[in-house]
Write a protein that holds these residues in place. Sequence first.
Motif, PDB file in Angstrom:
ATOM      1  N   SER A  23     -44.019 -21.068  26.568  1.00 53.47           N
ATOM      2  CA  SER A  23     -44.229 -20.437  25.265  1.00 53.47           C
ATOM      3  C   SER A  23     -45.064 -21.337  24.365  1.00 53.47           C
ATOM      4  O   SER A  23     -45.956 -20.865  23.639  1.00 53.47           O
ATOM      5  N   GLU A  78     -41.280  -8.491  31.208  1.00 55.75           N
ATOM      6  CA  GLU A  78     -40.556  -9.119  30.112  1.00 55.75           C
ATOM      7  C   GLU A  78     -41.342 -10.308  29.561  1.00 55.75           C
ATOM      8  O   GLU A  78     -41.481 -10.475  28.342  1.00 55.75           O
ATOM      9  N   LYS A  82     -44.230 -10.587  25.821  1.00 60.73           N
ATOM     10  CA  LYS A  82     -44.163 -11.567  24.736  1.00 60.73           C
ATOM     11  C   LYS A  82     -45.467 -12.350  24.616  1.00 60.73           C
ATOM     12  O   LYS A  82     -45.895 -12.681  23.501  1.00 60.73           O
ATOM     13  N   SER A  86     -48.096 -12.652  21.279  1.00 58.76           N
ATOM     14  CA  SER A  86     -48.640 -13.901  20.728  1.00 58.76           C
ATOM     15  C   SER A  86     -50.147 -13.785  20.523  1.00 58.76           C
ATOM     16  O   SER A  86     -50.680 -14.217  19.495  1.00 58.76           O
ATOM     17  N   ASP A 173     -40.157 -17.862  20.435  1.00 63.30           N
ATOM     18  CA  ASP A 173     -39.878 -17.025  21.588  1.00 63.30           C
ATOM     19  C   ASP A 173     -38.948 -15.876  21.197  1.00 63.30           C
ATOM     20  O   ASP A 173     -39.146 -14.727  21.627  1.00 63.30           O
ATOM     21  N   ARG A 176     -40.908 -13.349  19.403  1.00 60.97           N
ATOM     22  CA  ARG A 176     -41.731 -12.512  20.292  1.00 60.97           C
ATOM     23  C   ARG A 176     -40.905 -11.387  20.908  1.00 60.97           C
ATOM     24  O   ARG A 176     -41.393 -10.273  21.087  1.00 60.97           O
ATOM     25  N   SER A 177     -39.645 -11.676  21.232  1.00 57.33           N
ATOM     26  CA  SER A 177     -38.774 -10.625  21.770  1.00 57.33           C
ATOM     27  C   SER A 177     -38.584  -9.512  20.744  1.00 57.33           C
ATOM     28  O   SER A 177     -38.680  -8.318  21.065  1.00 57.33           O
ATOM     29  N   VAL A 180     -41.884  -7.531  20.396  1.00 53.16           N
ATOM     30  CA  VAL A 180     -42.157  -6.599  21.489  1.00 53.16           C
ATOM     31  C   VAL A 180     -41.423  -5.280  21.249  1.00 53.16           C
ATOM     32  O   VAL A 180     -41.985  -4.188  21.392  1.00 53.16           O
ATOM     33  N   TYR A 338     -32.872  -6.795  26.064  1.00 51.63           N
ATOM     34  CA  TYR A 338     -34.323  -6.915  25.845  1.00 51.63           C
ATOM     35  C   TYR A 338     -35.082  -6.648  27.128  1.00 51.63           C
ATOM     36  O   TYR A 338     -36.104  -5.940  27.139  1.00 51.63           O
TER      37      TYR A 338
END
Length: 357
Positions: A23, A78, A82, A86, A173, A176-177, A180, A338
């Motif tokens: 990440s 998954e 993410k 970004s 991180d 980002r989840s 999304v 997620y």
Amino acid sequence: MQPPEHAMYSHILVPTDGTHLASQTISQAVQFARSVGARITFFYADPDAGASLTDDGALIHLLDPGLYQDDFGGRAREILAKAEVSARAGDIDCECVTRRSNRPHEAILAAAKELGCDLIFMASHGPRSIGGVMLASETLKVLAGSRIPVLVSSVEKNDPNPAMTKVCAIIKDEHRSIAVVSYGMRMLAGGLRDGKPADIGLLDGMLTYLDEFPAKLHHPKEDAYLFAALRRRTSSLDQVIDDLQQEHLDGDRQLAALRAAVAHYQASPDPDAETLASAIDAFALGQLRHIALEERAVIPGACEHLAEQDWKEIVAAFGPNGDARFNHRERETYRRLYSRIANLHQTLPRMSTPGQS
């Protein structure tokens, strides 16, 4: 290996494996791509976890196929979702590519050649695991076999404050989840406006995730540790933190309003798609703006004002064995929720395989 300062690149391959190290590398790759005006292809070498009878994946597949799908079957989508978020946040053109391979360095080199990349940007090292082999010794193999420059991002090497680096990576991180899922909600809203019926099951899963993960894990950690430490060290961010914490408190009310809009849409004989689409958009945009404010103001402010000891205390709470209030079982529940959402095609960036249209 550092490329010559005058070198210019137009298409960068960025391998990733979903670890916190990866990440951090993605964030650096996005910044580098912006500086040289390049586009990015994010690449994931999807390991065949069930290929060997001795692998953990094979055993899990045999004992619990549902758990296997959550933990191994859809890992590529998954992770790459993410990464795409970004790049989108950095206004960088990107695509996402995956290939099934248990020899990541070969898959990376093949993808770089087939896609016409002129630079590979990857981390120097990382943990060895089923999902993490790509960024360990594989880097040396890529360096040895590549015919194009390889820019190695030494994220952890000589890091003067590794606790700070890890906390920032964990927070981003988690952001980002959330992003999304929020982008997925906006895609659903766009479909409603185009005349498509709402996928209520998918939407309910997204709302459950945003109700559970930010409210019960992500935001409480920020309030108890990051924001509290910042208030002790400086008053310059008090207003921003006040606003963010008020948004934390307002989340339940906003979510209840959105669920009411969903219920009305379901109950109406002539459902008002625009009303529901607007409610979904407003909620999702609120999540994205909240994240943007934290990354624009809070994280840089924390990096400026917090002491090394502050970061050590925060990383102890944010890490996998942190504060008991945010226990491991809850983390795994949210991660799997997620994962299920990210693996539904409505929430994902388009992905392809090298050599295929």
